[in-house]
Motif scaffolding. Structure first.
Motif, PDB file in Angstrom:
ATOM      1  N   THR A  87       0.820  -1.216   0.000  1.00 63.58           N
ATOM      2  CA  THR A  87       0.000   0.000   0.000  1.00 63.58           C
ATOM      3  C   THR A  87       0.856   1.268   0.000  1.00 63.58           C
ATOM      4  O   THR A  87       0.298   2.371   0.005  1.00 63.58           O
ATOM      5  CB  THR A  87      -0.920   0.018   1.237  1.00 63.58           C
ATOM      6  OG1 THR A  87      -0.126   0.008   2.429  1.00 63.58           O
ATOM      7  CG2 THR A  87      -1.842  -1.196   1.236  1.00 63.58           C
ATOM      8  N   VAL A 146      -6.476  -0.143  -1.911  1.00 66.14           N
ATOM      9  CA  VAL A 146      -5.457   0.909  -1.872  1.00 66.14           C
ATOM     10  C   VAL A 146      -4.334   0.583  -2.859  1.00 66.14           C
ATOM     11  O   VAL A 146      -3.845   1.459  -3.591  1.00 66.14           O
ATOM     12  CB  VAL A 146      -4.922   1.072  -0.449  1.00 66.14           C
ATOM     13  CG1 VAL A 146      -3.701   1.999  -0.441  1.00 66.14           C
ATOM     14  CG2 VAL A 146      -5.998   1.636   0.467  1.00 66.14           C
ATOM     15  N   THR A 147      -3.931  -0.688  -2.893  1.00 66.70           N
ATOM     16  CA  THR A 147      -2.887  -1.093  -3.844  1.00 66.70           C
ATOM     17  C   THR A 147      -3.329  -0.872  -5.275  1.00 66.70           C
ATOM     18  O   THR A 147      -2.560  -0.373  -6.119  1.00 66.70           O
ATOM     19  CB  THR A 147      -2.536  -2.575  -3.620  1.00 66.70           C
ATOM     20  OG1 THR A 147      -2.094  -2.769  -2.275  1.00 66.70           O
ATOM     21  CG2 THR A 147      -1.439  -3.020  -4.575  1.00 66.70           C
ATOM     22  N   ARG A 203      -6.822  -2.964   1.956  1.00 67.89           N
ATOM     23  CA  ARG A 203      -5.447  -2.871   1.472  1.00 67.89           C
ATOM     24  C   ARG A 203      -5.345  -3.186  -0.010  1.00 67.89           C
ATOM     25  O   ARG A 203      -4.560  -2.585  -0.734  1.00 67.89           O
ATOM     26  CB  ARG A 203      -4.549  -3.801   2.292  1.00 67.89           C
ATOM     27  CG  ARG A 203      -4.417  -3.382   3.743  1.00 67.89           C
ATOM     28  CD  ARG A 203      -3.352  -4.197   4.443  1.00 67.89           C
ATOM     29  NE  ARG A 203      -3.646  -5.628   4.400  1.00 67.89           N
ATOM     30  CZ  ARG A 203      -4.456  -6.242   5.250  1.00 67.89           C
ATOM     31  NH1 ARG A 203      -5.061  -5.536   6.190  1.00 67.89           N
ATOM     32  NH2 ARG A 203      -4.660  -7.530   5.168  1.00 67.89           N
TER      33      ARG A 203
END
Length: 517
Positions: free
Chosen positions: A447, A485-486, A482
């Motif tokens: 992230t 977000v990545t 997560r």
């Protein structure tokens, strides 16, 4: 004045609450008193207002008594005192009997309505689909069942869960919607209790589906449900039982509990295979979506006695609106794309791709073939690949094993994940087993934009983004948080470089696999 009114109102409510707290006798006494206070003066007023009422005081009192008796249903008879007393007694007994009867009927109906609201009544259906347990997978399952039953009238899906029936119905209506022809029936009960399993009539069902709830103990619950189902329905007949477990280690135990004829899906293994294949072949995810959901065309099996003992190649041209792709043998083994000369046994079923289960019709004769439009596949020289895996979970080792079977020797796999002792050991074990892949593990949080920028991601042939099994580096973030977000960082990297990334990702908890084609 306002304060005085509030005080009076509060005192009145307090007095009423005190009367109610004294129990039924106090309530009956106050109710009788209120009735007399209202009925007697009103009856006297009616008698005195009536121009045809008696003029004497005794006559008017008698008329008042009759009016009160008729109003309160206690007779209002006149005559000797004993006669009046017995008539009132009989009227009171009749009133008590009718009141008790009404009370019993009301209580029975209330209990029945409450039982229905709690979802504990028996489902009396046949050829319906049963869903045992509750998880996020229930909503896509119901959506697909609704689509599959679009051409069937009176289709029913029965759901059994320990969740309250109104809550289940609200969530299904919110997630799936309304207006479909399939009827959804929710029942409350334990899926591991054979007696409560009987509420959804699994013995008369067309299919019983047991999704894994996930989390710690989810697969164990599936195994216990299979054992309870076997106890509730020892002879399943033609009922199809399909269950799913997430952890590969539990697949053998679940298959044993499912018994003969039951099917247990290994979600981790299926997910790993789908991720690898879609990462290697652009466009394959769209093909899988077309074939595995009930929108468009999908797989079906049909019996075709007319093609018994005929070669399989002849069946390829036997259907005008369907494509024959294989055979389902009596022992439940599937043979896709068998040799053209393979004879079709009398008890074999054809595996075909068609729009629905009622659209597989044989053509009047062999269909013509235009050989000019048949293209020959071009031979491709094997080449090494550079692959990137962002994240690590329990399926990652299976994905590595699957990737190793598809790539050429000398290919490279870079793994980026918050390094831990267990992850490093697992990656090392995977590297020892692979024959074609050279594996390297890089410590980093996917992230963080800096780490992604330093990887030169556009130079990779495929990028696989995995969801975490646990909290991971940021305790407050969930697995999907997560991953999202990545993905946002990767999109920003695409915009900055002007190059589209060959990206495959999985999303929990439904394990949706996405590839941007």
């Amino acid at each position: 004045m306002a304060k005085h009114m509030v005080a009076v109102g509060g005192r009145a409510r307090y007095w009423f609450d005190s009367v109610v707290a004294r129990g039924t006798p106090a309530l009956i006494g106050w109710l009788a008193l209120v009735c007399l206070v209202v009925v007697v003066p009103a009856s006297a007023g009616l008698v005195w207002a009536d121009r045809h009422s008696p003029t004497s005081a005794s006559g008017r009192l008698t008329a008042v008594w009759k009016t009160v008796g008729q109003t309160l249903k206690i007779g209002g008879e006149v005559g000797p005192p004993v006669y009046v007393l017995l008539s009132v007694l009989l009227a009171v007994v009749a009133l008590l009997f009718v009141s008790a009867l009404v009370g019993l009927i009301t209580t029975g109906m209330s209990e029945r309505i409450m039982a229905l609201r709690l979802g504990r009544s028996l489902v009396i259906e046949e050829r319906h689909t049963v869903l045992l347990g509750w998880s996020d997978q229930v909503f896509p399952l119901i959506s697909e069942l609704v689509a599959a039953n679009a051409n069937r009238r009176g289709a029913v899906v029965a759901v059994l869960s320990e969740m309250d029936k109104p809550e289940m119905e609200d969530q299904i209506n919110t997630q799936v919607g309304r207006g479909y022809t399939t009827r959804i029936i929710c029942r409350n009960g334990s899926v591991t209790d054979p007696a409560e399993l009987a509420r959804v009539s699994p013995h008369t069902a067309r299919a019983v589906l047991i999704p894994s709830p996930g989390g710690e103990g989810g697969d164990a619950l599936v195994i216990k449900t299979l054992l309870a189902l076997d106890a509730a329905v020892p002879d399943r007949g033609s009922t199809t039982v399909v269950a799913a477990v997430r952890d590969t280690r539990h697949h053998a135990a679940a298959s044993l509990a499912a018994g003969r004829g039951g099917r247990v899906l290994n979600i981790d293994d299926i997910t790993a295979r789908l991720i690898v294949q879609t990462s290697r072949q652009p466009g394959l995810s769209l093909v899988y979506q077309e074939l595995l959901d009930f929108a468009g065309n999908e797989f079906y099996t049909v019996a075709e006695p007319a093609l018994a003992d005929r070669p399989f190649g002849e069946a390829l041209l036997a259907y005008a609106t369907s494509s024959v792709v294989g055979l389902l043998h009596p022992d439940d083994t599937v043979e896709l794309n068998p040799p053209m000369e393979r004879p079709i046994a009398a008890d074999d079923r054809l595996v075909l791709i068609t729009e629905d289960d009622d659209t597989a019709f044989r053509a009047d004769g062999p269909l013509p073939v235009d050989e000019n439009v048949i293209a020959t596949a071009l031979s491709r020289q094997p080449s090494t690949a550079r692959l990137l895996m962002l994240g690590w979970n329990r399926r990652a080792s299976m994905i590595v094993t699957q990737l190793d079977a598809y790539v050429s020797k000398g290919s490279r796999l870079d793994i980026v994940s918050p390094e831990s002792e267990s992850t490093a050991q697992t990656v090392q074990d995977c590297g020892a087993r692979t024959r074609h892949l050279d594996i390297s593990l890089h410590n980093g949080d996917t992230t963080e934009p800096r780490i992604l920028h330093d990887l030169d991601i556009p130079s990779y042939d495929a990028v696989i983004v995995l969801g975490y099994d646990g909290p991971g580096p940021t305790e407050a973030a969930g697995p999907d948080d997560r991953t999202l977000v990545t993905l946002l960082h990767l999109r920003a990297l695409e915009q900055a470089t002007g190059r589209e990334l060959p990206l495959v990702t999985e999303m929990l908890p439904n394990l949706e696999i996405k590839r941007r084609e």
